[in-house]
Write a protein that holds these residues in place. Sequence first.
Motif, PDB file in Angstrom:
ATOM      1  N   ASP A  28      59.678  27.381  30.927  1.00 33.54           N
ATOM      2  CA  ASP A  28      60.968  27.365  31.896  1.00 33.54           C
ATOM      3  C   ASP A  28      61.801  28.531  31.778  1.00 33.54           C
ATOM      4  O   ASP A  28      61.977  29.236  32.807  1.00 33.54           O
ATOM      5  CB  ASP A  28      62.130  26.356  31.375  1.00 33.54           C
ATOM      6  N   SER A  29      61.898  29.320  30.619  1.00 35.56           N
ATOM      7  CA  SER A  29      62.355  30.645  30.655  1.00 35.56           C
ATOM      8  C   SER A  29      61.222  31.828  30.934  1.00 35.56           C
ATOM      9  O   SER A  29      62.013  32.714  31.773  1.00 35.56           O
ATOM     10  CB  SER A  29      62.602  31.059  29.119  1.00 35.56           C
ATOM     11  N   SER A  30      60.022  31.486  30.846  1.00 35.36           N
ATOM     12  CA  SER A  30      59.222  32.274  31.552  1.00 35.36           C
ATOM     13  C   SER A  30      59.367  32.462  33.113  1.00 35.36           C
ATOM     14  O   SER A  30      59.305  33.432  33.714  1.00 35.36           O
ATOM     15  CB  SER A  30      57.747  32.041  31.203  1.00 35.36           C
ATOM     16  N   ILE A  31      59.433  31.332  33.515  1.00 33.55           N
ATOM     17  CA  ILE A  31      59.448  31.101  34.942  1.00 33.55           C
ATOM     18  C   ILE A  31      60.647  31.808  35.561  1.00 33.55           C
ATOM     19  O   ILE A  31      60.869  32.544  36.426  1.00 33.55           O
ATOM     20  CB  ILE A  31      59.420  29.607  35.604  1.00 33.55           C
ATOM     21  N   LYS A  32      61.999  31.506  34.847  1.00 39.55           N
ATOM     22  CA  LYS A  32      63.171  32.232  35.199  1.00 39.55           C
ATOM     23  C   LYS A  32      63.131  33.730  35.040  1.00 39.55           C
ATOM     24  O   LYS A  32      63.454  34.392  35.807  1.00 39.55           O
ATOM     25  CB  LYS A  32      64.347  31.798  34.214  1.00 39.55           C
TER      26      LYS A  32
END
Length: 67
Positions: A28-32
């Motif tokens: 999730d953090s990587s996508i953001k």
Amino acid sequence: MAKEKFEDSMNRLEEIVNILEKGDTDLDSSIKLFEEGLKLSEKLNLQLGEYEKKIESLVSDKENENE
């Protein structure tokens, strides 16, 4: 809101790339971060285009003065 400096945006983009390259963040953090990086990249490209037009204009004006 003041326009963010080109260098600040570039530094943030480099920071995002480094974080993503390490692979220590969850999906999730990587996508953001990836999304933020894309937005910064688009913004930087637009700014570079503006700077390029300004430089071309300045060079053209200078050449016209010398004619």
